[in-house]
Every structure is written in C-alpha cells, then in structure tokens.
Design a protein around this motif. Structure first.
Motif, PDB file in Angstrom:
ATOM      1  N   ILE A  10      10.996  11.623 -30.321  1.00 22.01           N
ATOM      2  CA  ILE A  10      11.729  10.419 -29.933  1.00 22.01           C
ATOM      3  C   ILE A  10      11.865  10.391 -28.410  1.00 22.01           C
ATOM      4  N   CYS A  11      11.545   9.257 -27.833  1.00 22.67           N
ATOM      5  CA  CYS A  11      11.691   9.060 -26.391  1.00 22.67           C
ATOM      6  C   CYS A  11      13.108   8.572 -26.112  1.00 22.67           C
ATOM      7  N   VAL A  12      13.832   9.295 -25.281  1.00 22.54           N
ATOM      8  CA  VAL A  12      15.238   8.969 -25.036  1.00 22.54           C
ATOM      9  C   VAL A  12      15.542   8.960 -23.549  1.00 22.54           C
ATOM     10  N   LEU A  31      12.545  13.618 -22.854  1.00 20.89           N
ATOM     11  CA  LEU A  31      13.735  13.304 -22.067  1.00 20.89           C
ATOM     12  C   LEU A  31      13.334  12.580 -20.789  1.00 20.89           C
ATOM     13  N   CYS A  32      13.901  11.397 -20.602  1.00 19.58           N
ATOM     14  CA  CYS A  32      13.537  10.544 -19.470  1.00 19.58           C
ATOM     15  C   CYS A  32      14.783   9.981 -18.802  1.00 19.58           C
ATOM     16  N   ALA A  33      14.573   9.404 -17.637  1.00 12.58           N
ATOM     17  CA  ALA A  33      15.496   8.454 -17.033  1.00 12.58           C
ATOM     18  C   ALA A  33      14.776   7.108 -17.005  1.00 12.58           C
ATOM     19  N   SER A  34      15.515   6.035 -16.859  1.00 16.98           N
ATOM     20  CA  SER A  34      14.977   4.700 -16.589  1.00 16.98           C
ATOM     21  C   SER A  34      13.859   4.285 -17.544  1.00 16.98           C
ATOM     22  N   GLY A  38       9.596   2.505 -18.177  1.00 14.47           N
ATOM     23  CA  GLY A  38       8.653   3.312 -18.933  1.00 14.47           C
ATOM     24  C   GLY A  38       8.940   4.797 -18.888  1.00 14.47           C
ATOM     25  N   GLY A  39      10.029   5.181 -18.237  1.00 16.35           N
ATOM     26  CA  GLY A  39      10.423   6.578 -18.166  1.00 16.35           C
ATOM     27  C   GLY A  39      10.108   7.221 -16.839  1.00 16.35           C
ATOM     28  N   LEU A  40      11.143   7.754 -16.186  1.00 22.71           N
ATOM     29  CA  LEU A  40      11.007   8.492 -14.931  1.00 22.71           C
ATOM     30  C   LEU A  40      11.652   9.864 -15.093  1.00 22.71           C
ATOM     31  N   THR A  41      11.380  10.768 -14.156  1.00 21.27           N
ATOM     32  CA  THR A  41      11.919  12.117 -14.212  1.00 21.27           C
ATOM     33  C   THR A  41      13.444  12.091 -14.177  1.00 21.27           C
ATOM     34  N   HIS A  59      10.910  17.824 -24.204  1.00 20.49           N
ATOM     35  CA  HIS A  59       9.945  17.812 -23.110  1.00 20.49           C
ATOM     36  C   HIS A  59      10.435  16.839 -22.053  1.00 20.49           C
ATOM     37  N   VAL A  60      10.270  17.183 -20.811  1.00 15.97           N
ATOM     38  CA  VAL A  60      10.781  16.388 -19.694  1.00 15.97           C
ATOM     39  C   VAL A  60       9.630  15.649 -19.024  1.00 15.97           C
ATOM     40  N   ILE A  61       9.758  14.337 -18.877  1.00 15.42           N
ATOM     41  CA  ILE A  61       8.720  13.579 -18.190  1.00 15.42           C
ATOM     42  C   ILE A  61       8.749  13.886 -16.701  1.00 15.42           C
TER      43      ILE A  61
END
Length: 253
Positions: A10-12, A31-34, A38-41, A59-61
């Motif tokens: 799951i992308c969160v 695990l993302c921000a923003s 589309g997801g940032l570190t 997993h961390v983007i």
C-alpha cells in the motif's frame, strides 16, 4: 526460478497512513510524502517514527522532487545521501528509486550506484519504468543493475489497460525480478488484473479526503499557490477501502 509468495503493498503518506495500511492487512507499505505529486521522499523524522510504529516492512521512496526522472548531479547526490541515512538506521526494509536518461532509457550507471548504496536494503524501481521508451530493454537494464522489483501499470494509465504488457513483463522477468502491478487498482478492478496478468505483487493507494479540524479559516490566503479550499482538507488512507481491495485480490485465484 522459485516464485515468491504473493504480496500486497500500500502506498501511503506518513505514519498515519502506515498504521491504517497495516491495520487493514497490508503485507508492506511504500512510505512517501506528498502523494499529490506522486510521492516524494519523506523526512527522516517521519521514517524514524515509522520504525517505532510499524509491524510490517516498509520501503521509502527516494524522489527529491516531482516532475520527471532526469536528475541533476546535485539531486542525484541528495538521493545517495538519503539512502545512506536510511541504511544507517538499520531497520528500513527497502528503498524505491528511478532514474532515466533524456532519451527514455534506464540510467544504468546511476541505478547501479543507488542499488550498491542501498544494500542490504531491498530496491524497487518505481513508475519511472512506465516512462521509458522501450519496456523490454528497460526491464533487462533493471535486472542487470540488480534491482529487486519493478512497479508498473504496463506503461498505461491503469493496470487494466496495461495488462498485456504486464503479462509480457512477467514472461520476460521469468523470476529474475518481481513484477508489482499498480494503476487504478481498487476492489472492483484488482481481481481482474491479478487473474489476467499473474503478477507477483500488487500495489495501490486507497485515499479519502477529510475536512480539516481548523475552526479559524483565513479566506485571503492559499498556501503554495493552491486553492484555498485545499488548505482545509486532509488526505488519508482509507482503512476499509484497503481491507476490501486486499480481500478482492486474495480471492481472485
């Protein structure tokens, strides 16, 4: 090669999203921000807190900005630095990366460097893969660089539209790299995609928008150039939608 057990990621956005996903039965989290970009570190503080609350791997983007995947030298160095910081934490399961050349190929030199920097963490290539000019060559390049899995919608907006390419990717991979499908997956579509493609893993975000708890609202200011209404909304992971979509996927076969 031996096929790995089917898993759902799951992308969160942030630790609250991680908690919601694991409570709903996810196998793993990205695990993302923003997510709006589309997801940032995420920040290192977010990652440290995630390590405190996680009961499943995450997993961390590693994506320093939105937009394309053609990075400057400074941006690439920041990706290496973020990976080094995560590796030093000791318990982060993996990272999610993607670097392209200007002509739409996997940047093999940079990808190999990121993989080497990340070990022993797992490495996933994100949907930068879907922006490549030739997916078969891109898949072989990722395998050559030692990437563990690739996230893809089959180079289409949705996994249903990209199902033929997803099936072809499975055949090309032949167990050498995990194929993780994404793109428009929900309780109504995920079973069809799993049956039609036989992918190793599946990935989706299940988001809902809540009204802000702010009682005072300044009508004259929209932060960051966004619509003022956006300042008083919060996007969260929908636990029930995650649970229903996972059930549909697991009941597909």
């Amino acid at each position: 090669m031996r096929k790995s057990p089917f898993k759902i990621e799951i992308c969160v956005e942030g630790t609250d999203g991680l908690i919601a996903a694991q409570n709903a039965g996810a196998d793993r989290v990205e695990l993302c921000a923003s997510l709006i970009e589309g997801g940032l570190t995420p920040s290192l503080g977010v990652v440290r807190e995630a390590l405190q609350v996680a009961t499943i791997p995450f997993h961390v983007i590693i994506r320093p900005r939105g937009g394309d995947f053609l990075y400057s030298e400074v941006e690439f160095n920041s990706m290496l630095a973020d990976i080094a910081a995560l590796r030093e934490m000791g318990n982060v399961a993996g990272v999610v990366i993607g670097c392209l050349t200007s002509d739409g190929r996997i940047d093999e030199e940079r990808t190999a460097a990121l993989v080497a920097a990340a070990r022993p963490m797992a490495v996933t290539c994100h949907r930068a893969f879907d922006m490549t000019a030739e997916y078969r060559a891109a898949l072989e390049a990722l395998i050559a660089c030692g990437v563990d899995r690739v996230l893809t919608s089959g180079q289409r907006d949705t996994a249903i539209e990209g199902s033929e390419i997803l099936k072809d990717c499975m055949a090309i991979a032949d167990g050498r790299i995990v194929i993780m499908a994404c793109g428009g997956l929900d309780a109504d579509t995920i079973a069809q995609v799993r049956r039609e493609t036989g992918v190793d893993e599946m990935h989706f975000a299940a988001l809902k928008t809540l009204k802000s708890g702010m009682t005072f609202r300044n009508p004259h200011v929209g932060m960051g150039g966004t619509a003022i209404e956006r300042e008083y909304e919060v996007t969260v992971t929908d636990t029930e939608a995650v649970r229903a979509t996972i059930a549909a996927a697991r009941g597909a076969l």
